[in-house]
Design a protein around this motif. Structure first.
Motif, PDB file in Angstrom:
ATOM      1  N   GLY A   1       4.064 136.695  90.054  1.00 55.15           N
ATOM      2  CA  GLY A   1       4.550 136.183  91.324  1.00 55.15           C
ATOM      3  C   GLY A   1       4.428 134.688  91.509  1.00 55.15           C
ATOM      4  O   GLY A   1       4.870 134.156  92.531  1.00 55.15           O
ATOM      5  N   THR A   2       3.856 133.966  90.525  1.00 59.42           N
ATOM      6  CA  THR A   2       3.648 132.526  90.687  1.00 59.42           C
ATOM      7  C   THR A   2       4.791 131.708  90.097  1.00 59.42           C
ATOM      8  O   THR A   2       4.918 130.526  90.409  1.00 59.42           O
ATOM      9  CB  THR A   2       2.343 132.073  89.994  1.00 59.42           C
ATOM     10  N   GLY A   3       5.581 132.298  89.210  1.00 58.15           N
ATOM     11  CA  GLY A   3       6.615 131.543  88.501  1.00 58.15           C
ATOM     12  C   GLY A   3       6.096 130.798  87.290  1.00 58.15           C
ATOM     13  O   GLY A   3       6.881 130.210  86.535  1.00 58.15           O
ATOM     14  N   THR A   4       4.780 130.798  87.072  1.00 59.66           N
ATOM     15  CA  THR A   4       4.209 130.167  85.882  1.00 59.66           C
ATOM     16  C   THR A   4       4.581 130.997  84.656  1.00 59.66           C
ATOM     17  O   THR A   4       4.346 132.204  84.634  1.00 59.66           O
ATOM     18  CB  THR A   4       2.676 130.077  85.988  1.00 59.66           C
ATOM     19  N   PRO A   5       5.157 130.387  83.637  1.00 58.24           N
ATOM     20  CA  PRO A   5       5.537 131.155  82.449  1.00 58.24           C
ATOM     21  C   PRO A   5       4.313 131.760  81.754  1.00 58.24           C
ATOM     22  O   PRO A   5       3.250 131.152  81.672  1.00 58.24           O
ATOM     23  CB  PRO A   5       6.220 130.125  81.549  1.00 58.24           C
ATOM     24  N   PHE A   6       4.516 132.973  81.254  1.00 53.78           N
ATOM     25  CA  PHE A   6       3.482 133.720  80.538  1.00 53.78           C
ATOM     26  C   PHE A   6       3.905 133.874  79.078  1.00 53.78           C
ATOM     27  O   PHE A   6       5.063 134.196  78.782  1.00 53.78           O
ATOM     28  CB  PHE A   6       3.316 135.099  81.174  1.00 53.78           C
ATOM     29  N   GLY A   7       2.963 133.618  78.166  1.00 52.79           N
ATOM     30  CA  GLY A   7       3.208 133.835  76.749  1.00 52.79           C
ATOM     31  C   GLY A   7       2.105 134.679  76.165  1.00 52.79           C
ATOM     32  O   GLY A   7       1.027 134.821  76.747  1.00 52.79           O
ATOM     33  N   LEU A   8       2.357 135.247  75.001  1.00 56.04           N
ATOM     34  CA  LEU A   8       1.392 136.164  74.403  1.00 56.04           C
ATOM     35  C   LEU A   8       1.287 135.934  72.905  1.00 56.04           C
ATOM     36  O   LEU A   8       2.292 135.988  72.180  1.00 56.04           O
ATOM     37  CB  LEU A   8       1.825 137.608  74.686  1.00 56.04           C
ATOM     38  N   VAL A   9       0.055 135.665  72.454  1.00 52.52           N
ATOM     39  CA  VAL A   9      -0.271 135.598  71.030  1.00 52.52           C
ATOM     40  C   VAL A   9      -1.034 136.874  70.709  1.00 52.52           C
ATOM     41  O   VAL A   9      -2.187 137.048  71.124  1.00 52.52           O
ATOM     42  CB  VAL A   9      -1.111 134.347  70.702  1.00 52.52           C
ATOM     43  N   ALA A  10      -0.385 137.792  70.000  1.00 54.79           N
ATOM     44  CA  ALA A  10      -0.942 139.122  69.781  1.00 54.79           C
ATOM     45  C   ALA A  10      -2.055 139.079  68.741  1.00 54.79           C
ATOM     46  O   ALA A  10      -1.805 138.725  67.592  1.00 54.79           O
ATOM     47  CB  ALA A  10       0.157 140.081  69.339  1.00 54.79           C
ATOM     48  N   ALA A  11      -3.273 139.451  69.155  1.00 62.75           N
ATOM     49  CA  ALA A  11      -4.404 139.419  68.233  1.00 62.75           C
ATOM     50  C   ALA A  11      -5.342 140.591  68.482  1.00 62.75           C
ATOM     51  O   ALA A  11      -6.529 140.504  68.178  1.00 62.75           O
ATOM     52  CB  ALA A  11      -5.168 138.101  68.391  1.00 62.75           C
ATOM     53  N   GLY A  12      -4.812 141.669  69.045  1.00 66.21           N
ATOM     54  CA  GLY A  12      -5.640 142.815  69.359  1.00 66.21           C
ATOM     55  C   GLY A  12      -5.416 143.959  68.391  1.00 66.21           C
ATOM     56  O   GLY A  12      -4.920 143.789  67.283  1.00 66.21           O
ATOM     57  N   THR A  13      -5.760 145.156  68.855  1.00 63.43           N
ATOM     58  CA  THR A  13      -5.613 146.354  68.034  1.00 63.43           C
ATOM     59  C   THR A  13      -4.261 147.014  68.256  1.00 63.43           C
ATOM     60  O   THR A  13      -3.583 147.397  67.301  1.00 63.43           O
ATOM     61  CB  THR A  13      -6.746 147.353  68.354  1.00 63.43           C
ATOM     62  N   GLY A  14      -3.843 147.137  69.526  1.00 63.29           N
ATOM     63  CA  GLY A  14      -2.601 147.831  69.827  1.00 63.29           C
ATOM     64  C   GLY A  14      -1.384 146.937  69.882  1.00 63.29           C
ATOM     65  O   GLY A  14      -0.363 147.193  69.241  1.00 63.29           O
ATOM     66  N   ASN A  15      -1.464 145.876  70.673  1.00 64.94           N
ATOM     67  CA  ASN A  15      -0.393 144.863  70.784  1.00 64.94           C
ATOM     68  C   ASN A  15       0.954 145.445  71.224  1.00 64.94           C
ATOM     69  O   ASN A  15       2.008 145.007  70.769  1.00 64.94           O
ATOM     70  CB  ASN A  15      -0.222 144.125  69.445  1.00 64.94           C
ATOM     71  N   ASP A  16       0.911 146.416  72.130  1.00 68.12           N
ATOM     72  CA  ASP A  16       2.170 147.069  72.520  1.00 68.12           C
ATOM     73  C   ASP A  16       3.024 146.203  73.437  1.00 68.12           C
ATOM     74  O   ASP A  16       4.258 146.270  73.360  1.00 68.12           O
ATOM     75  CB  ASP A  16       1.860 148.410  73.182  1.00 68.12           C
ATOM     76  N   PHE A  17       2.414 145.394  74.279  1.00 61.57           N
ATOM     77  CA  PHE A  17       3.220 144.506  75.114  1.00 61.57           C
ATOM     78  C   PHE A  17       3.911 143.463  74.243  1.00 61.57           C
ATOM     79  O   PHE A  17       5.078 143.122  74.456  1.00 61.57           O
ATOM     80  CB  PHE A  17       2.348 143.857  76.185  1.00 61.57           C
ATOM     81  N   ALA A  18       3.207 142.939  73.241  1.00 62.44           N
ATOM     82  CA  ALA A  18       3.824 141.982  72.322  1.00 62.44           C
ATOM     83  C   ALA A  18       5.005 142.607  71.596  1.00 62.44           C
ATOM     84  O   ALA A  18       6.033 141.954  71.380  1.00 62.44           O
ATOM     85  CB  ALA A  18       2.785 141.466  71.320  1.00 62.44           C
ATOM     86  N   ARG A  19       4.881 143.871  71.198  1.00 61.85           N
ATOM     87  CA  ARG A  19       6.003 144.568  70.569  1.00 61.85           C
ATOM     88  C   ARG A  19       7.202 144.607  71.505  1.00 61.85           C
ATOM     89  O   ARG A  19       8.341 144.376  71.096  1.00 61.85           O
ATOM     90  CB  ARG A  19       5.601 146.002  70.207  1.00 61.85           C
ATOM     91  N   ALA A  20       6.946 144.942  72.768  1.00 60.37           N
ATOM     92  CA  ALA A  20       8.045 145.041  73.729  1.00 60.37           C
ATOM     93  C   ALA A  20       8.730 143.698  73.942  1.00 60.37           C
ATOM     94  O   ALA A  20       9.942 143.641  74.163  1.00 60.37           O
ATOM     95  CB  ALA A  20       7.527 145.582  75.061  1.00 60.37           C
ATOM     96  N   LEU A  21       7.954 142.615  73.847  1.00 62.72           N
ATOM     97  CA  LEU A  21       8.518 141.276  74.039  1.00 62.72           C
ATOM     98  C   LEU A  21       9.178 140.732  72.776  1.00 62.72           C
ATOM     99  O   LEU A  21       9.864 139.704  72.835  1.00 62.72           O
ATOM    100  CB  LEU A  21       7.417 140.306  74.484  1.00 62.72           C
ATOM    101  N   GLY A  22       8.961 141.389  71.637  1.00 65.75           N
ATOM    102  CA  GLY A  22       9.514 140.885  70.381  1.00 65.75           C
ATOM    103  C   GLY A  22       8.722 139.750  69.781  1.00 65.75           C
ATOM    104  O   GLY A  22       9.260 138.972  68.981  1.00 65.75           O
ATOM    105  N   MET A  23       7.433 139.653  70.128  1.00 63.80           N
ATOM    106  CA  MET A  23       6.585 138.598  69.588  1.00 63.80           C
ATOM    107  C   MET A  23       6.015 138.989  68.228  1.00 63.80           C
ATOM    108  O   MET A  23       5.856 140.185  67.932  1.00 63.80           O
ATOM    109  CB  MET A  23       5.420 138.314  70.552  1.00 63.80           C
ATOM    110  N   PRO A  24       5.690 138.003  67.377  1.00 66.84           N
ATOM    111  CA  PRO A  24       5.040 138.317  66.102  1.00 66.84           C
ATOM    112  C   PRO A  24       3.694 138.994  66.342  1.00 66.84           C
ATOM    113  O   PRO A  24       3.000 138.689  67.321  1.00 66.84           O
ATOM    114  CB  PRO A  24       4.846 136.944  65.452  1.00 66.84           C
TER     115      PRO A  24
END
Length: 296
Positions: free
Chosen positions: A80-103
């Motif tokens: 709700g803030t408009g601040t861009p969100f990014g994700l560096v996947a470094a966990g076990t599941g990383n399912d949100f990163a998969r959905a976003l198409g991130m490495p």
């Protein structure tokens, strides 16, 4: 947009991969000309307070470094803030990163992709799920899968994903289908015997299990996968198909779609993005365009 961006880091994610991933991600962002500030925390509440302070202070982007739990925590600071969100996947599941198409587990590549997206203004708005004042990005799980989480969280050993494999075996031996009451978009109550009910904003959970394979982050609707009453033998046959998403073709599986879903069942905990959100009944609402993300 300011050139200062914030890395929101879980140093313990993936057995320490979070801390190791932060360095090459930060280096890639600095090489692209960004000033990088790193935010940690003494505990999740302290980390969230620090992330919110960075957002309130005008950071150009909040980049979560870790797994789905860290991503979920970061959502609470930026939604709700408009601040861009990014994700560096470094966990076990990383399912949100998969959905976003991130490495996945390629922090330098993720950092370069985010830097390029920020420079080019490549941002998009995606939907999120909301349960009370809690937000989630991927899947709200309940039933067999949430009981596996309950049992796994109680186990001290073994470490890592193997304990959840053991928890799955233990729960499978004891599990019985549960009577659910499902209400979609304020309509009539559906009473069903179900092995599990998963509410998907995104398609997968558990490290690539495509429980809601048709879920779309931008359509304003949840995909709700209901695995009905079935034997252990049937569950064992159908379960491996979840990695391809073909389980939805089985007669025991029903897929529903709605913007709001209320789930009620006795002695069941809901887990959103792998994090416990509380016992059922729970009401989840799909909020269109709630999060601005950078990436592919």
């Amino acid at each position: 947009m300011t050139s200062e961006i914030t890395l929101f880091v879980n140093p313990t994610a993936g057995g320490g991969r979070g801390a190791r991933a932060a360095r090459p991600a930060a280096a890639a962002l600095r090489d692209a000309g960004f000033s990088v500030r790193t935010v940690l925390g003494d505990d999740p509440r302290d980390a969230l307070d620090r992330a919110r302070a960075a957002v309130d202070g005008g950071t150009g982007a909040l980049i979560a470094v870790g797994g789905d739990g860290m991503a979920n925590l970061a959502l609470q600071a930026v939604v709700g803030t408009g601040t861009p969100f990014g994700l560096v996947a470094a966990g076990t599941g990383n399912d949100f990163a998969r959905a976003l198409g991130m490495p996945l587990r390629e922090p330098a590549a993720a950092g370069r992709m985010i830097a390029d997206a920020l420079k080019c203004g490549r941002v998009r708005d995606i939907d999120l799920g909301r349960i009370g004042d809690r937000w989630f990005a991927a899947v709200l799980a309940s039933g067999f899968d949430s009981r596996v989480n309950d049992r796994g969280n109680r186990m001290r050993l073994p470490l890592g994903r193997f304990k959840y494999d053991l928890a799955t075996v233990a729960e499978l031996a004891a599990f019985r289908p549960l009577p659910y009451r499902i209400t979609l978009d304020g309509g009539g109550v559906r009473e069903v015997e179900a092995t599990l009910v998963a509410v998907g904003n995104g398609p997968s959970y558990g490290g690539g299990m495509r429980i809601c394979p048709g879920a779309d982050l931008t359509d304003g609707l949840f995909d709700i996968t209901v695995v009905g009453e079935c034997s252990r033998a049937t569950l064992l046959r159908v379960f491996p198909r979840v990695y391809r998403g073909t389980h939805v073709d089985h007669p025991a599986v029903t897929v529903l779609r709605a913007a709001t879903v209320e789930l009620a069942a006795e002695q069941v905990t809901g887990y959103a993005d792998g994090e416990p959100v509380g016992p059922l009944p729970l009401t989840a609402r799909c909020v269109p365009g709630a999060l601005r993300v950078v990436g592919p």
